[in-house]
Design an enzyme around this catalytic site. Structure first.
Site, PDB file in Angstrom:
ATOM      1  N   ILE A  51       0.825  -1.217   0.000  1.00 52.46           N
ATOM      2  CA  ILE A  51       0.000   0.000   0.000  1.00 52.46           C
ATOM      3  C   ILE A  51       0.855   1.261   0.000  1.00 52.46           C
ATOM      4  CG2 ILE A  51      -1.938  -1.126   1.139  1.00 52.46           C
ATOM      5  CD1 ILE A  51      -0.872   0.356   3.714  1.00 52.46           C
ATOM      6  N   ALA A  98       5.311   2.599  -0.521  1.00 52.47           N
ATOM      7  CA  ALA A  98       6.720   2.254  -0.713  1.00 52.47           C
ATOM      8  C   ALA A  98       7.557   3.525  -0.619  1.00 52.47           C
ATOM      9  CB  ALA A  98       6.927   1.590  -2.069  1.00 52.47           C
ATOM     10  N   ALA A  99       8.731   3.402  -0.021  1.00 54.94           N
ATOM     11  CA  ALA A  99       9.651   4.533   0.105  1.00 54.94           C
ATOM     12  C   ALA A  99      11.075   4.017  -0.067  1.00 54.94           C
ATOM     13  CB  ALA A  99       9.464   5.223   1.448  1.00 54.94           C
ATOM     14  N   SER A 100      12.040   4.885   0.180  1.00 49.47           N
ATOM     15  CA  SER A 100      13.435   4.536  -0.104  1.00 49.47           C
ATOM     16  C   SER A 100      13.983   3.454   0.816  1.00 49.47           C
ATOM     17  CB  SER A 100      14.312   5.790   0.003  1.00 49.47           C
ATOM     18  OG  SER A 100      14.191   6.365   1.291  1.00 49.47           O
ATOM     19  N   GLY A 147      11.773   1.134   2.807  1.00 50.14           N
ATOM     20  CA  GLY A 147      10.951  -0.069   2.877  1.00 50.14           C
ATOM     21  C   GLY A 147       9.589   0.132   2.256  1.00 50.14           C
ATOM     22  N   GLN A 148       8.773  -0.934   2.318  1.00 51.47           N
ATOM     23  CA  GLN A 148       7.405  -0.823   1.837  1.00 51.47           C
ATOM     24  C   GLN A 148       6.464  -1.524   2.807  1.00 51.47           C
ATOM     25  OE1 GLN A 148       8.137  -2.299  -2.117  1.00 51.47           O
ATOM     26  NE2 GLN A 148       7.400  -4.370  -1.647  1.00 51.47           N
ATOM     27  N   VAL A 149       5.155  -1.173   2.721  1.00 59.06           N
ATOM     28  CA  VAL A 149       4.179  -1.569   3.732  1.00 59.06           C
ATOM     29  C   VAL A 149       3.065  -2.398   3.100  1.00 59.06           C
ATOM     30  CG1 VAL A 149       2.551  -0.740   5.474  1.00 59.06           C
ATOM     31  CG2 VAL A 149       4.673   0.523   5.051  1.00 59.06           C
ATOM     32  N   LYS A 193       5.745  -3.464   7.838  1.00 59.15           N
ATOM     33  CA  LYS A 193       6.764  -2.687   7.115  1.00 59.15           C
ATOM     34  C   LYS A 193       7.993  -3.572   6.927  1.00 59.15           C
ATOM     35  CE  LYS A 193       8.597   1.156   8.910  1.00 59.15           C
ATOM     36  NZ  LYS A 193       8.777   2.604   9.198  1.00 59.15           N
ATOM     37  N   ASP A 240       9.658  14.334  11.950  1.00 60.28           N
ATOM     38  CA  ASP A 240       9.269  14.369  10.538  1.00 60.28           C
ATOM     39  C   ASP A 240       7.747  14.252  10.398  1.00 60.28           C
ATOM     40  OD1 ASP A 240       9.795  14.542   7.819  1.00 60.28           O
ATOM     41  OD2 ASP A 240      10.056  12.390   7.563  1.00 60.28           O
TER      42      ASP A 240
END
Length: 591
Positions: free
Chosen positions: A66, A68-70, A72-74, A89, A225
Site C-alpha cells: 500500500i 513504498a519509500a526509499s 521499505g514498503q508496507v 513494514k 518528521d
C-alpha cells in the site's frame, strides 16, 4: 539517487547556516521516488527475520504493497493467530549496504567541502555533520529501535487529548520487519475524505501543533518528521502518528534556550539573543558579536512587525538563515531537528488550513510556559517579558501574555499568579511592589469616583422623563431576571453584557481595564477554582513587606476618601494627588 543521498539532501534543506536560500529551496523539492520490490523478495525477508513462513503468520488483505519509500514498503494483512488487522513494514533488500555506500560517498565529498570552507574562513566541519546524519539514518533503518520509539511515544503522548498511537507487535518485529496495528483513516490533506467523515480541519491542526509543542518543549522527545504521510485523521476525529524512525531529543537547557530565543526576539533584545546563541554553541567563542547584533536588528523587525496571525515561520527562519549563512554559525543537531520539525509542521498545517500560522498557533503555549514554569531560566524569561530593564511593569505586555495563555490547553492561571507573587515578595520585587501599590491606590480611588459618576449617569437614563431609556432598562432587567431563573448565573454573562451595553452608558477606561483583568484571572467565566488562590493569599499575608504595603494602601485610600469628602462638603473642586510611592502625597486642586 540512493536513500541516504536523498535523505541527506532533505536534511541539508533545513541547514540555513550551510547553504544560501536558493539552494535550500531546490533541496526541499527532493522526494522519495523508488520502484517497489517484488512480493517474493519481501516475503523471503519476513521468513528469514521471523523464522516462519509468511503465510503461516499473515494473510494478505491487499495483494500489493500500500506504500513504498526509499527504505521499505508496507503491506496490509491479517494475523492468523487472532484476526487482528496489521501493517507490516518490510525493509528494502540490501538497504544497509546501499546506505553504507551512500554515506561513504557523502563523507568523501564532505572532506572536499571542508577544505573549500577553510579557504572561505568558515569554521564548519561537514564531515562531522555527515557522521551525525549517518547515526540518524542507521537508527531509522533499525525497526527494533523504531518499535521502542513508538512505545515510548505512546507512553508520553497517547494521553494527550485527541491523539492516537498504534500498538506495536513486538513478537513480530525485528531489525528489518515491523508489525503494528492497522489504523483506518485519511491524510490530513485529503479534503474530500475529511468532509465525508465530518472532521474539523482546524481542530486537527490545533491538535497537531499543541501535541508537537509539548513534544519539543516539555519532554524533549519529539517526532522530527511530521509530514502528511506520517499522520492520519481517524474517523472519530483523533490524530494518529505513524512512522517513528526519525525521532529526536532536546535536553532541558536546549528546550529552555529555544523558548528564551523567542523571548529575546519579542523583546528585540539582540544583545542577549546573540549571547544565548553563543551559550548554546551556535557561535564560536571569540567571535565579534556586534556585527551579528546589527544584522539581527536590521533583518527581524521587518518580519516581526506583522500581526502575529500573519507571521510566517518560514519567513522568520529565512531571515535568520541569511544571517547564519553570512556569519560563522554552526547549528547543533537538536536545533536543526526543531527547525525541520516546525517547518514541516507549518507546511502541512497550511495545506490543511490555509489560514494556519505555526507561530500564531504556538504563541499561547509559549505564553503559558513562560507564565507558569518554575525553572530559573524561564522565570528570568518572564521577568524580561513583563518588566522593563529598570524594573517597571509592562502592563500591556503582561495583559497580552495572560490573554494569549488562556487559549493554551492545560493553562492554570493560578500558577501564573503564584509566579508573579514569588517575584513580588522577593528582594528584586521591592520596586514592583511599590509600583503595584500605587496602581492599586489610583485604580481604587478612580473606580470609587468614576463609579459614583457612572451610577449617576446611569440613573439619569432611567428617570421617567426619559421614557425610551426607562423602558429599555426595565426590559433589560426583566430579561436578566428571567434568564437567571431559567439558566442560573452561569448562562447569563454574555446576555447581561449585551443588555447593559444597550441601555447603560459606556464603561470608563479604568473600569474597562479592571473588568479585563478580572476576566483574564478567571473571575468572570467561572472556570478557575477560587480555592487555588488561597495558598497564594496566605503567602502574601505572611510576608512583612506586603503587610506594610497593605497598611499604607489602606491609609492612603482613607486620606483620599476623607479629602474628597471634605472638599465636596464645602463645595470645593475635587483634589488631585501627587507623590505616589514616596510614603506621602500632596493634594492640589484640579483645574
Amino acid at each position: 539517487l540512493g536513500p541516504a543521498i536523498i535523505k541527506g539532501g532533505q536534511a541539508l534543506a533545513s541547514r540555513p547556516d550551510l547553504l544560501p536560500s536558493e539552494y535550500l529551496e531546490e533541496l526541499q523539492k527532493l522526494q522519495d521516488d523508488v520502484p517497489r520490490f517484488s512480493n517474493d523478495l519481501a516475503f523471503k525477508i519476513v521468513e528469514e527475520e521471523l523464522g516462519e513462513k509468511f503465510e503461516d503468520v499473515f494473510e494478505l488483505i491487499e495483494t500489493e504493497p500500500i506504500a513504498a519509500a526509499s527504505i521499505g514498503q508496507v503491506y496490509k494483512a491479517r494475523l492468523l493467530s487472532n484476526g487482528d488487522t496489521v501493517a507490516i513494514k518490510i525493509q528494502r533488500p540490501k538497504c544497509e549496504e546501499i546506505i553504507a555506500l551512500d554515506l561513504y560517498v557523502l563523507r568523501w565529498w564532505s572532506g572536499v567541502y571542508n577544505q573549500i570552507f577553510a579557504l572561505l574562513n568558515r569554521d564548519i566541519d561537514i564531515q562531522s555533520i555527515i557522521d551525525d546524519f549517518g547515526e540518524l539514518i542507521y537508527r531509522e533503518i533499525d525497526y527494533v529501535a523504531e518499535a521502542a520509539n513508538a512505545q515510548r511515544f505512546s507512553e508520553l503522548y497517547a494521553g494527550v487529548a485527541d491523539v492516537f498511537v498504534p500498538k506495536i507487535y513486538s513478537d513480530l518485529t525485528t531489525s528489518k520487519v515491523l508489525t503494528m496495528e492497522w489504523v483506518d483513516g485519511c491524510r490530513l490533506t485529503d479534503n474530500k475524505s475529511l468532509a465525508t467523515f465530518g472532521l474539523d480541519r482546524k481542530k486537527l491542526v490545533d491538535t497537531l501543533v499543541q501535541c508537537s509543542l509539548r513534544q519539543i518543549l516539555e519532554n524533549g522527545f519529539f517526532h522530527a518528521d511530521p509530514h502528511a504521510g506520517n499522520l492520519l485523521a481517524c474517523e472519530d476525529g483523533r490524530l494518529c502518528y505513524l512512522d517513528f524512525g526519525m525521532m529526536s531529543y532536546a535536553a532541558v537547557n536546549q528546550r529552555n534556550g529555544f523558548l528564551l530565543a523567542v523571548v529575546h526576539i519579542v523583546n528585540r533584545d539582540w544583545n542577549e539573543l546573540v549571547r544565548l546563541y553563543q551559550k548554546l554553541g551556535f557561535i564560536p567563542d571569540g567571535t565579534d558579536l556586534e556585527p551579528i547584533e546589527v544584522a539581527l536588528e536590521g533583518a527581524l523587525p521587518d518580519v516581526l512587525s506583522a500581526d502575529i496571525s500573519e507571521l510566517n515561520f518560514k519567513l522568520v527562519v529565512s531571515k535568520l538563515g541569511d544571517i547564519m549563512y553570512t556569519y560563522p554559525f554552526s547549528l547543533p543537531p537538536f536545533y536543526i531537528a526543531i527547525i525541520r520539525c516546525l517547518g514541516v509542521l507549518e507546511g502541512l498545517a497550511i495545506q490543511v488550513d490555509p489560514t494556519s500560522r505555526i507561530i500564531s498557533e504556538a504563541y499561547p503555549y509559549v505564553a503559558s510556559r513562560v507564565l507558569t514554569d518554575t525553572q530559573n531560566e524561564l522565570k528570568e524569561a518572564l521577568r524580561r517579558l513583563a518588566l522593563t530593564p529598570d524594573g517597571h511593569l509592562r502592563w500591556d505586555r503582561l495583559e497580552g501574555l495572560l490573554e494569549k495563555a488562556k487559549d493554551s490547553q492545560g493553562y492554570d492561571v493560578s500558577a501564573a499568579v503564584d509566579q508573579l507573587t514569588d517575584y513580588i515578595i522577593s528582594d528584586k520585587g521591592e520596586q514592583l511592589l511599590s509600583e503595584l501599590a500605587d496602581q492599586v491606590v489610583d485604580t481604587a480611588d478612580n473606580l470609587g469616583a468614576e463609579t459614583i459618576g457612572y451610577v449617576m449617569e446611569a440613573s439619569r437614563a432611567l428617570v421617567v422623563n426619559d421614557e425610551v431609556a426607562a423602558v429599555k432598562a426595565f426590559r433589560s432587567l426583566q430579561h436578566i431576571i428571567q434568564l437567571q431563573a431559567e439558566e442560573g448565573a452561569e448562562g447569563i454573562g454574555k446576555e447581561v453584557q449585551k443588555e447593559l451595553q444597550e441601555s447603560l452608558p459606556p464603561l470608563t477606561p479604568t473600569m474597562e481595564k479592571f473588568f479585563r483583568i478580572l476576566t483574564l484571572l478567571g473571575a468572570q467565566d467561572g472556570q478557575t477554582d477560587p480555592a487555588k488562590f488561597v495558598p497564594i493569599l496566605r503567602k502574601l499575608g505572611q510576608e512583612p513587606r506586603v503587610q506594610r504595603t497593605a497598611s499604607e494602601i489602606v491609609a492612603r485610600l482613607g486620606e483620599r476618601m476623607l479629602s474628597r469628602g471634605l472638599r465636596a462638603a464645602f463645595g470645593l473642586p475635587p483634589p488631585s494627588f501627587h507623590g505616589e510611592g514616596t510614603g506621602t502625597e500632596t493634594v492640589t486642586e484640579t483645574s
